[in-house]
Scaffold this motif. Sequence first.
Motif, PDB file in Angstrom:
ATOM      1  N   UNK A  64       2.272  15.367  -5.560  1.00 21.16           N
ATOM      2  CA  UNK A  64       3.655  14.154  -5.967  1.00 21.16           C
ATOM      3  C   UNK A  64       2.558  13.403  -5.598  1.00 21.16           C
ATOM      4  N   UNK A  65       2.882  11.304  -6.254  1.00 21.05           N
ATOM      5  CA  UNK A  65       2.614  10.237  -6.436  1.00 21.05           C
ATOM      6  C   UNK A  65       2.258  10.149  -4.986  1.00 21.05           C
ATOM      7  N   UNK A  66       3.901   9.876  -3.923  1.00 23.27           N
ATOM      8  CA  UNK A  66       3.526  10.058  -2.444  1.00 23.27           C
ATOM      9  C   UNK A  66       3.084  10.487  -1.364  1.00 23.27           C
ATOM     10  N   UNK A  67       2.685  11.742  -2.219  1.00 19.65           N
ATOM     11  CA  UNK A  67       1.634  12.299  -0.893  1.00 19.65           C
ATOM     12  C   UNK A  67       0.641  11.876  -1.874  1.00 19.65           C
ATOM     13  N   UNK A  68       0.627  11.373  -3.149  1.00 23.72           N
ATOM     14  CA  UNK A  68      -0.992  10.916  -3.252  1.00 23.72           C
ATOM     15  C   UNK A  68      -1.861   9.731  -2.507  1.00 23.72           C
ATOM     16  N   UNK A  69      -0.544   8.841  -2.242  1.00 22.04           N
ATOM     17  CA  UNK A  69      -0.818   7.738  -2.147  1.00 22.04           C
ATOM     18  C   UNK A  69      -0.955   7.944  -0.072  1.00 22.04           C
ATOM     19  N   UNK A  70      -0.319   8.408   0.026  1.00 25.50           N
ATOM     20  CA  UNK A  70      -0.667   9.073   2.165  1.00 25.50           C
ATOM     21  C   UNK A  70      -2.035   9.154   2.167  1.00 25.50           C
TER      22      UNK A  70
ATOM     23  N   UNK B 110       9.264   9.180   7.187  1.00 29.08           N
ATOM     24  CA  UNK B 110      10.123   8.728   5.824  1.00 29.08           C
ATOM     25  C   UNK B 110       8.680   7.945   4.347  1.00 29.08           C
ATOM     26  N   UNK B 111       8.523   8.126   4.000  1.00 28.42           N
ATOM     27  CA  UNK B 111       8.164   7.892   2.781  1.00 28.42           C
ATOM     28  C   UNK B 111       8.300   6.867   1.370  1.00 28.42           C
ATOM     29  N   UNK B 112       8.332   5.693   1.096  1.00 24.80           N
ATOM     30  CA  UNK B 112       8.982   5.015  -0.416  1.00 24.80           C
ATOM     31  C   UNK B 112       8.882   5.917  -1.555  1.00 24.80           C
ATOM     32  N   UNK B 113       9.859   6.656  -2.426  1.00 19.34           N
ATOM     33  CA  UNK B 113      10.064   6.851  -3.815  1.00 19.34           C
ATOM     34  C   UNK B 113       8.813   5.905  -4.050  1.00 19.34           C
ATOM     35  N   UNK B 114       8.139   6.527  -5.436  1.00 16.41           N
ATOM     36  CA  UNK B 114       7.058   6.070  -6.117  1.00 16.41           C
ATOM     37  C   UNK B 114       8.157   4.861  -7.092  1.00 16.41           C
ATOM     38  N   UNK B 115       6.820   3.907  -7.455  1.00 15.22           N
ATOM     39  CA  UNK B 115       8.254   3.407  -9.103  1.00 15.22           C
ATOM     40  C   UNK B 115       8.186   4.032  -9.908  1.00 15.22           C
TER      41      UNK B 115
END
Length: 571
Positions: free
Chosen positions: A261-267, A437-442
């Motif tokens: 998931x892009x959110x987990x990649x950023x994390x 809570x992470x932000x949803x990726x654009x």
Amino acid sequence: MVAIPQRSAPSRTDSLLFEAKAIVLRGLRLARETFAAERAVRHQPAGRLAGSPVLARVSSPLWNNFTGTRDRQLTAGKVHNLRQALKGLDGIEVPAGAILSFWKQVGRASRARGFVPGRELREGCLISSVGGGLCQLSNALYEAALEAGFDIVERHAHSRVVPGSRAQLGRDATVFWNYVDFRVRSRHAFRVEARMSRDQLEITFRGFAAQTAQALREPDSQARPTAHDCTRCGRQDCHRNDPERSLHSGRPTAWLVDACWPEFASLFKAMATKEDALHRPARLPGSQRYGWPTGVAGIDRSAPVATLRRSFDLRGASGGSLQLKAMAADARLAAAYAARLSHQHTHLVVSQNLLPHLWHEGALQGRSFDVLMERLPLKLLQERLDAAVRHHPESPTLADFRASDAIVAAETEALAAADRLFTPHTAIAGLDPRTTLLEWAPARPLRAAHGGRTILFPASAVGRKGAHALREAIQDLDIDLAIKGHARECPAFWGTLPARLLPDGEMPAEIAAVVLPALVEHQPRSLLAALAAGIPVIATPACGLVPRPGLILVPEDDAAALRAALKAVLA
């Protein structure tokens, strides 16, 4: 405390003589075992005594305050060796009068069997040795046996005391393959439960009758000198000298992940270091599914065999069959990761679909871990689907798959033991205060304009996506319902309603609203794309979006509220 007498450093010749004596003693022990009238056997796991009363329970801490890198490495090695040894003890049941032998259950602690260097007391010194640290387990077994009143058949005390260990209390039992064993028995059948949390080793004996023939033994209070520690003694003239080094910052972490998931990649990019290891399914150039960032972790490994088999098994599967095969594939991927996991990585970050299998595998014992939450916990997810089935008993999809009780229990236990949870999904984040809570990726905007009378349903027309509520809500409405997914409840589900299936790749030029009244939705990417394009979205809280302009939230399975929202956007 007895003072340590000054002595000469052990030479390599001394070590060779020790090994020669050990070989002779192992041979003698094997000969005695072969011709003994009463032989110890290896006991197997069983469930007959699983619910019986607790006869004794003993716990001991796994970790200490590290003084340096070597201390941390050897302690991590000890914990890993305990993890390996517990596989031969946890869940076994010993018949009345039978002998429980430590070495019969654990087996030889060799590299070939997955054991690693830990700290071992040998000839008065704490040295690095493969399989080191198992005495913490034999100590705990001995203390539990004393508490339960079992007969101690064989027990050997350590020659020296390790500060903070059971030896200081005289409740220790040293073991050394195979001639220094620890053995007990009871007049009644008993069960052994041997497990680790992130911080504690816990031994539990269960049975329906406690031993009453002998009184509880008093601890062995004989004074013994303190052991030398080869990492801190400073004897540079000794060939065993293993000096301590400065401690690295942080804690080595292994990321055991699946879909990216892009959110987990950023994390991952924000949290991982060069000390970390990334275990991902595959390295496929251009693949978004497995496109985890490269060059971040010091170790980057894949599991191509498990990944290829999953791809092959899931081809053409659907419904409950798809979910069953996917869960079996998750178990194989988790096993592949666990087999290559370094004992030095004492903290894990785990994708949720792998979590119950890693827990069941024992890979999480003695480690701390965080979880990347991709869906509702299985227990809650299945409860919600069961409630939906009661409301829509005619649905063939709402009850097409349920995970086994063992997998549900494993995930529940693992989630309770986790340090932190991470997710961008608001409904999942609201379940547990440990969740970040992470932000949803654009999202890339949907290729459509706002307008017209077309309502886009960006999913398959199945029960968990809210198809029943939508069918009821659009009765007599002047709309064009465009459906994105191919699966459906039944061929005639929509009847004479104005519903049509969009061909692959086609998108209406104008869309009045995107509607997803889902009971279960874990990745609302299509809703984010619609909002990015300025198209109104009608969704349920189960879709996991933070309230924002253009988003209308309606309760799950509420056709009246959904109809009112549709009328509002059409007006």
